[in-house]
Design an enzyme around this catalytic site. Structure first.
Site, PDB file in Angstrom:
ATOM      1  N   GLU A 112      10.354  16.370  14.932  1.00  0.00           N
ATOM      2  CA  GLU A 112      10.835  16.115  13.579  1.00  0.00           C
ATOM      3  C   GLU A 112      10.156  17.089  12.613  1.00  0.00           C
ATOM      4  OE1 GLU A 112      11.911  12.218  10.964  1.00  0.00           O
ATOM      5  OE2 GLU A 112       9.895  12.277  11.816  1.00  0.00           O
ATOM      6  N   THR A 167       6.061   8.553  13.745  1.00  0.00           N
ATOM      7  CA  THR A 167       5.951   7.861  15.028  1.00  0.00           C
ATOM      8  C   THR A 167       4.505   7.793  15.484  1.00  0.00           C
ATOM      9  OG1 THR A 167       8.203   8.418  15.682  1.00  0.00           O
ATOM     10  CG2 THR A 167       6.643   7.948  17.452  1.00  0.00           C
ATOM     11  N   ALA A 199       1.781   7.589  13.622  1.00  0.00           N
ATOM     12  CA  ALA A 199       1.128   6.510  12.875  1.00  0.00           C
ATOM     13  C   ALA A 199       1.643   5.154  13.318  1.00  0.00           C
ATOM     14  CB  ALA A 199       1.345   6.706  11.374  1.00  0.00           C
ATOM     15  N   GLY A 200       2.937   5.067  13.638  1.00  0.00           N
ATOM     16  CA  GLY A 200       3.518   3.812  14.102  1.00  0.00           C
ATOM     17  C   GLY A 200       2.906   3.337  15.404  1.00  0.00           C
ATOM     18  N   LYS A 203       0.859  -1.181   0.000  1.00  0.00           N
ATOM     19  CA  LYS A 203       0.000   0.000   0.000  1.00  0.00           C
ATOM     20  C   LYS A 203       0.895   1.231   0.000  1.00  0.00           C
ATOM     21  CE  LYS A 203      -1.387   2.871   2.417  1.00  0.00           C
ATOM     22  NZ  LYS A 203      -1.171   4.374   2.276  1.00  0.00           N
ATOM     23  N   CYS A 228      14.170  10.754   7.340  1.00  0.00           N
ATOM     24  CA  CYS A 228      14.123  10.427   8.768  1.00  0.00           C
ATOM     25  C   CYS A 228      15.518  10.361   9.381  1.00  0.00           C
ATOM     26  CB  CYS A 228      13.381   9.121   8.995  1.00  0.00           C
ATOM     27  SG  CYS A 228      14.080   7.720   8.077  1.00  0.00           S
ATOM     28  N   GLU A 234       9.579   1.340  11.223  1.00  0.00           N
ATOM     29  CA  GLU A 234      10.713   2.267  11.079  1.00  0.00           C
ATOM     30  C   GLU A 234      10.107   3.659  11.074  1.00  0.00           C
ATOM     31  OE1 GLU A 234      12.827   4.995   9.853  1.00  0.00           O
ATOM     32  OE2 GLU A 234      12.664   4.093   7.862  1.00  0.00           O
ATOM     33  N   GLY A 239       7.083   5.313   8.489  1.00  0.00           N
ATOM     34  CA  GLY A 239       6.326   6.563   8.516  1.00  0.00           C
ATOM     35  C   GLY A 239       6.508   7.273   9.835  1.00  0.00           C
TER      36      GLY A 239
END
Length: 481
Positions: free
Chosen positions: A385, A231, A233-234, A177, A285, A251, A229
């Protein structure tokens, strides 16, 4: 203009379930440059069904490792044959400067792919051990199953290859995706998969947004999720996978520190930091965006960085002479500009750059490369970030203070130490809690594991460790005696 009308599902180009389309707007010209279908949850269901059928009833998981390796070599050959076209596509689609599209988008992707194939030649898929009771134990590494891969827009093929290739080498089947900001390059990759002749159902590519991505994460037919992506969303993905004990690799973000020690050659350091800190217009990143300089050399470091950053050419990403291109989207331009305003409001000193459009540019989602001095590590511009061409220069008292500042972050993805004493630099690097570091440079090495401490992720990619994350271990105890 490049246009796709079909999705790549189960090894075939098929009509999408709806007429929904993703329109790709050039970050430079703000004009339409491409269009693809936008996958729905129903399209994902079809892709997962194809992947599950290929895994449970197809030959791919049980194909000899050397035969899977041969198939991936065909894929590598097909990919390498289109490098020039793909580099130009990245610059058109998401604004990556052409020099970086050639070196970092396509070149690094090709190198990473080649390294995985080299590692796979001697990877221990099955081994025998002497057991505790005198017999033998067969230890097998078997594919984890159907893998859902969700990738970001900044280095789409590179991030995809870090997941797709080891998953396929392990015998997994994949549903990819890609993000709505980079659907053209994703479907170009699907063309290469088709050209390589991978079996039916082994790879599907379904460009879509966040809601469809969450459907893939929670799909009962998926055995593992591999995500790169933010953090935030992680954390969401980790929580969703945890509910079903679904395997997951994450990651995530970074706020990496470049520690300039007093004995560093400043000219060489700043020259190398141009790449390490501002690659892909700062949309990386691993970017070394916190520059740590001792108080005794602080002004010297600030002046050198300001001269370097202020001299960078900004503009049309298709012009290889331009080092900095646009941000991927207007929202990203606004985000970076907002952080520049936050830095000024927090009391940091704007040395070069700012929130205005670069000189000579009237259109495009550009941000002037920016350096802030007199930055405290507690400021938002030092902790969050930004994902753009913004550097913060933070003073430290002594080496122990530099290590403390480097570690004072929720992130732990990358970092660097700059010194004339390499072994001492390694000693300093051992004290920094981050997944990868460089001495007098920062380049990822594809033979070694890459990933983060703390909020920068879970799991590792590249090296043999990058294949290990797509296998399950099975132990078979043979009769004693």
């Amino acid at each position: 203009m490049r246009e796709y009308k079909e999705l790549y599902i189960g090894g075939s180009w098929v009509a999408p379930e709806t007429e929904r389309r993703i329109e790709v707007i050039s970050p430079h010209s703000e004009q339409l440059v491409g269009r693809t279908p936008e996958a729905t949850t129903e399209d994902v269901d079809r892709a997962v069904e194809a992947a599950w059928h290929a895994f449970d009833h197809g030959d791919w998981p049980n194909t000899a490792p050397e035969d899977r390796l041969a198939a991936l070599r065909r894929f590598a050959d097909a990919y390498n044959a289109r490098q020039t076209e793909l580099a130009e596509l990245f610059s058109t689609e998401m604004g990556s400067p052409l020099w970086f599209s050639q070196v970092g988008q396509v070149g690094a992707t090709s190198m990473a792919l080649a390294e995985f194939l080299n590692i796979a030649e001697s990877f221990p898929w099955e081994e025998r051990r002497t057991g505790s009771f005198g017999g033998e134990v067969v230890v097998r590494r078997e594919p984890v199953g159907v893998v859902g891969i969700i990738t970001p827009w900044n280095v789409p093929h590179f991030v995809t290859m870090a997941k797709l290739v080891p998953a396929l080498l392990a015998g997994c089947t994949v549903v990819l995706k890609p993000p709505p900001e980079a659907p053209l390059s994703a479907l170009a990759l699907a063309e290469i998969v088709a050209e390589a002749g991978l079996p039916e159902g082994v790879v599907s590519v379904v460009p879509a947004g966040r809601e469809v991505g969450e459907h893939l994460v929670t799909h009962p037919g998926v055995d593992k999720i591999a995500f790169t992506g933010s953090t935030a969303a992680g954390r969401r993905i980790a929580a969703l996978c945890g509910q079903d004990l679904r395997r997951v690799t994450l990651e995530l973000g970074g706020k990496s520190a470049a520690m300039i020690l007093d004995d560093a050659d400043l000219d060489q350091t700043v020259q190398q930091l141009q790449m390490a800190s501002l690659l892909n217009s700062g949309q990386a990143c691993i970017a070394q965006t916190r520059i740590l300089a001792s108080r005794k050399r602080y002004d010297e470091v600030v002046d050198a960085l300001a001269a370097m950053v202020g001299g960078l050419s900004v503009g049309d990403p298709m012009n290889v002479e331009n080092y900095i291109g646009p941000m991927v989207a207007k929202r990203q331009q606004e985000r970076v500009r907002d952080y520049i305003g936050i830095g000024t409001a927090e009391g940091a000193r704007l040395v070069v750059g700012g929130s205005e459009m670069p000189a000579g540019l009237d259109t495009g989602w550009y941000v002037r490369p920016t350096v802030f001095a007199d930055v405290d590590n507690d400021m938002r511009i030092a902790r969050e970030e930004i994902f753009g061409p913004v550097l913060t220069v933070i003073p430290y008292d002594d080496e122990a203070d530099a290590v403390r500042i480097a570690n004072d972050s929720e992130y732990g993805l990358a970092g660097s130490v700059w010194t004339s004493d390499v072994e001492h630099g390694v000693d300093v690097a051992r004290r920094v809690r981050t997944g990868t570091l460089g001495i007098n440079q920062y380049l990822m090495d594809f033979t070694a594991p890459f990933g983060g401490f703390k909020a920068s992720g879970i799991g590792r990619e590249f090296g043999p460790e990058g294949i290990e994350t797509y296998v399950e271990y099975k132990s078979i105890a043979l009769p004693i005696g």
